[in-house]
Write a protein that holds these residues in place. Structure first.
Motif, PDB file in Angstrom:
ATOM      1  N   LYS A 286       0.847  -1.030  -0.049  1.00 39.16           N
ATOM      2  CA  LYS A 286       0.117   0.007  -0.017  1.00 39.16           C
ATOM      3  C   LYS A 286       1.013   1.232   0.058  1.00 39.16           C
ATOM      4  N   GLU A 287       0.589   2.205  -0.800  1.00 36.49           N
ATOM      5  CA  GLU A 287       1.192   3.545  -0.867  1.00 36.49           C
ATOM      6  C   GLU A 287       0.521   4.154   0.497  1.00 36.49           C
ATOM      7  N   SER A 288       1.377   4.698   0.984  1.00 37.67           N
ATOM      8  CA  SER A 288       1.048   5.642   2.387  1.00 37.67           C
ATOM      9  C   SER A 288       1.799   6.823   2.538  1.00 37.67           C
ATOM     10  N   GLY A 289       1.531   7.681   3.574  1.00 35.29           N
ATOM     11  CA  GLY A 289       2.288   9.042   3.480  1.00 35.29           C
ATOM     12  C   GLY A 289       2.480   9.143   4.987  1.00 35.29           C
ATOM     13  N   MET A 290       3.955   9.826   5.043  1.00 33.17           N
ATOM     14  CA  MET A 290       4.028  10.182   6.561  1.00 33.17           C
ATOM     15  C   MET A 290       4.003  11.839   6.393  1.00 33.17           C
ATOM     16  N   LEU A 291       3.331  12.372   7.373  1.00 33.56           N
ATOM     17  CA  LEU A 291       3.094  13.853   7.289  1.00 33.56           C
ATOM     18  C   LEU A 291       3.929  14.511   8.123  1.00 33.56           C
ATOM     19  N   LYS A 292       4.685  15.339   7.977  1.00 28.33           N
ATOM     20  CA  LYS A 292       5.918  16.034   8.540  1.00 28.33           C
ATOM     21  C   LYS A 292       5.217  17.605   8.731  1.00 28.33           C
ATOM     22  N   LEU A 293       5.084  17.955  10.044  1.00 24.96           N
ATOM     23  CA  LEU A 293       4.535  19.440  10.226  1.00 24.96           C
ATOM     24  C   LEU A 293       5.670  20.007  11.044  1.00 24.96           C
ATOM     25  N   TYR A 294       5.725  21.165  10.243  1.00 26.56           N
ATOM     26  CA  TYR A 294       6.967  22.130  10.782  1.00 26.56           C
ATOM     27  C   TYR A 294       6.162  23.224  11.346  1.00 26.56           C
ATOM     28  N   LEU A 295       6.331  23.563  12.655  1.00 26.62           N
ATOM     29  CA  LEU A 295       5.537  24.246  13.544  1.00 26.62           C
ATOM     30  C   LEU A 295       6.632  25.690  13.717  1.00 26.62           C
ATOM     31  N   GLU A 296       5.838  26.859  13.357  1.00 26.44           N
ATOM     32  CA  GLU A 296       6.508  28.004  13.355  1.00 26.44           C
ATOM     33  C   GLU A 296       6.379  28.849  14.426  1.00 26.44           C
ATOM     34  N   LYS A 297       7.199  29.777  14.620  1.00 26.68           N
ATOM     35  CA  LYS A 297       7.135  30.694  16.069  1.00 26.68           C
ATOM     36  C   LYS A 297       5.733  31.806  15.811  1.00 26.68           C
ATOM     37  N   ASN A 298       5.342  32.001  14.480  1.00 23.94           N
ATOM     38  CA  ASN A 298       4.199  32.816  14.151  1.00 23.94           C
ATOM     39  C   ASN A 298       2.950  32.028  14.452  1.00 23.94           C
ATOM     40  N   GLU A 299       3.029  30.700  14.932  1.00 21.88           N
ATOM     41  CA  GLU A 299       1.890  29.999  15.152  1.00 21.88           C
ATOM     42  C   GLU A 299       1.232  29.328  13.890  1.00 21.88           C
ATOM     43  N   THR A 300       2.076  28.996  12.927  1.00 29.15           N
ATOM     44  CA  THR A 300       1.322  28.651  11.610  1.00 29.15           C
ATOM     45  C   THR A 300       2.161  27.147  11.413  1.00 29.15           C
ATOM     46  N   VAL A 301       1.536  26.513  10.743  1.00 27.26           N
ATOM     47  CA  VAL A 301       2.185  25.045  10.625  1.00 27.26           C
ATOM     48  C   VAL A 301       2.388  24.762   8.820  1.00 27.26           C
ATOM     49  N   ARG A 302       3.604  24.588   8.627  1.00 25.26           N
ATOM     50  CA  ARG A 302       4.262  24.249   7.270  1.00 25.26           C
ATOM     51  C   ARG A 302       4.000  22.735   7.147  1.00 25.26           C
ATOM     52  N   THR A 303       3.566  22.068   5.999  1.00 21.96           N
ATOM     53  CA  THR A 303       3.701  20.651   6.131  1.00 21.96           C
ATOM     54  C   THR A 303       4.352  20.222   4.901  1.00 21.96           C
ATOM     55  N   GLN A 304       4.744  18.750   4.913  1.00 14.55           N
ATOM     56  CA  GLN A 304       5.408  17.843   3.987  1.00 14.55           C
ATOM     57  C   GLN A 304       4.956  16.422   3.852  1.00 14.55           C
ATOM     58  N   ILE A 305       4.712  16.088   3.073  1.00 19.49           N
ATOM     59  CA  ILE A 305       4.298  14.611   2.804  1.00 19.49           C
ATOM     60  C   ILE A 305       5.404  13.800   2.322  1.00 19.49           C
ATOM     61  N   LEU A 306       5.907  12.844   2.995  1.00 18.07           N
ATOM     62  CA  LEU A 306       6.922  11.687   2.828  1.00 18.07           C
ATOM     63  C   LEU A 306       6.318  10.693   2.179  1.00 18.07           C
ATOM     64  N   PRO A 307       6.741  10.251   1.177  1.00 20.69           N
ATOM     65  CA  PRO A 307       6.205   8.965   0.388  1.00 20.69           C
ATOM     66  C   PRO A 307       6.686   7.568   1.003  1.00 20.69           C
ATOM     67  N   VAL A 308       5.979   7.027   1.443  1.00 17.06           N
ATOM     68  CA  VAL A 308       6.216   5.528   2.104  1.00 17.06           C
ATOM     69  C   VAL A 308       5.506   4.397   1.536  1.00 17.06           C
ATOM     70  N   MET A 309       5.845   3.318   1.491  1.00 10.43           N
ATOM     71  CA  MET A 309       5.148   2.179   1.124  1.00 10.43           C
ATOM     72  C   MET A 309       4.981   1.076   2.282  1.00 10.43           C
TER      73      MET A 309
END
Length: 168
Positions: free
Chosen positions: A124-147
């Motif tokens: 199964k294709e799956s994804g790991m979600l990486k959340l980057y927490l910012e000091k201005n209280e926002t969240v940046r995201t990155q999806i890493l491909p996993v199998m």
């Protein structure tokens, strides 16, 4: 080392890189949280974390959706958007054992289902979600491909595997 836990009536608070984060978790399957009583419970919990516990960011996890359905259903979509409107900074879901897509709503990430990390011997294709927490209280995201393959989940690092994943 202690491992934080949350769900149902329990919440978890952790300071990460100087940002106080609150975590909530709910089950929304046969009995949906997408109703007046569920909305009230979710709203009260988010308000408690933001106002009384002074959490700068709140993340809500849902165990929801229909197994092996690749699209989030209307109940999931509506509940996710309500949760963001109630003050959550990200919504992350699981249960279907397949990826269900990702979107931003009012600038906040919603991952409906990240797939299958370890459940059976299927691939199964799956994804790991990486959340980057910012000091201005926002969240940046990155999806890493996993199998997931034969009850083992691994990060796709080679171009051929990554290309096949993104063609999925």
């Amino acid at each position: 080392a202690s491992i934080g836990h949350f769900g149902y009536d329990d919440y978890y608070i952790k300071e990460i890189k100087g940002i106080k984060c609150g975590f909530l978790g709910y089950r929304s399957l046969s009995v949906s949280m997408n109703n007046e009583s569920g909305h009230q419970k979710i709203q009260n919990a988010i308000n408690h974390l933001k106002n009384e516990e002074q959490c700068q960011l709140v993340f809500v996890y849902y165990h929801w959706g229909i197994e092996r359905q690749y699209q989030a259903n209307e109940d999931q979509r509506s509940l996710a958007k309500f949760t963001i409107d109630a003050g959550a900074d990200a919504v992350i879901g699981c249960h279907p054992h397949v990826m269900q897509g990702f979107e931003f709503y009012k600038g906040k990430p919603i991952a409906y289902s990240l797939g299958n990390y370890w459940f059976n011997s299927s691939n199964k294709e799956s994804g790991m979600l990486k959340l980057y927490l910012e000091k201005n209280e926002t969240v940046r995201t990155q999806i890493l491909p996993v199998m997931g393959k034969d009850t083992y989940t691994y990060l796709l690092t080679k171009d051929a595997g990554r290309n096949a994943y993104f063609d999925f």
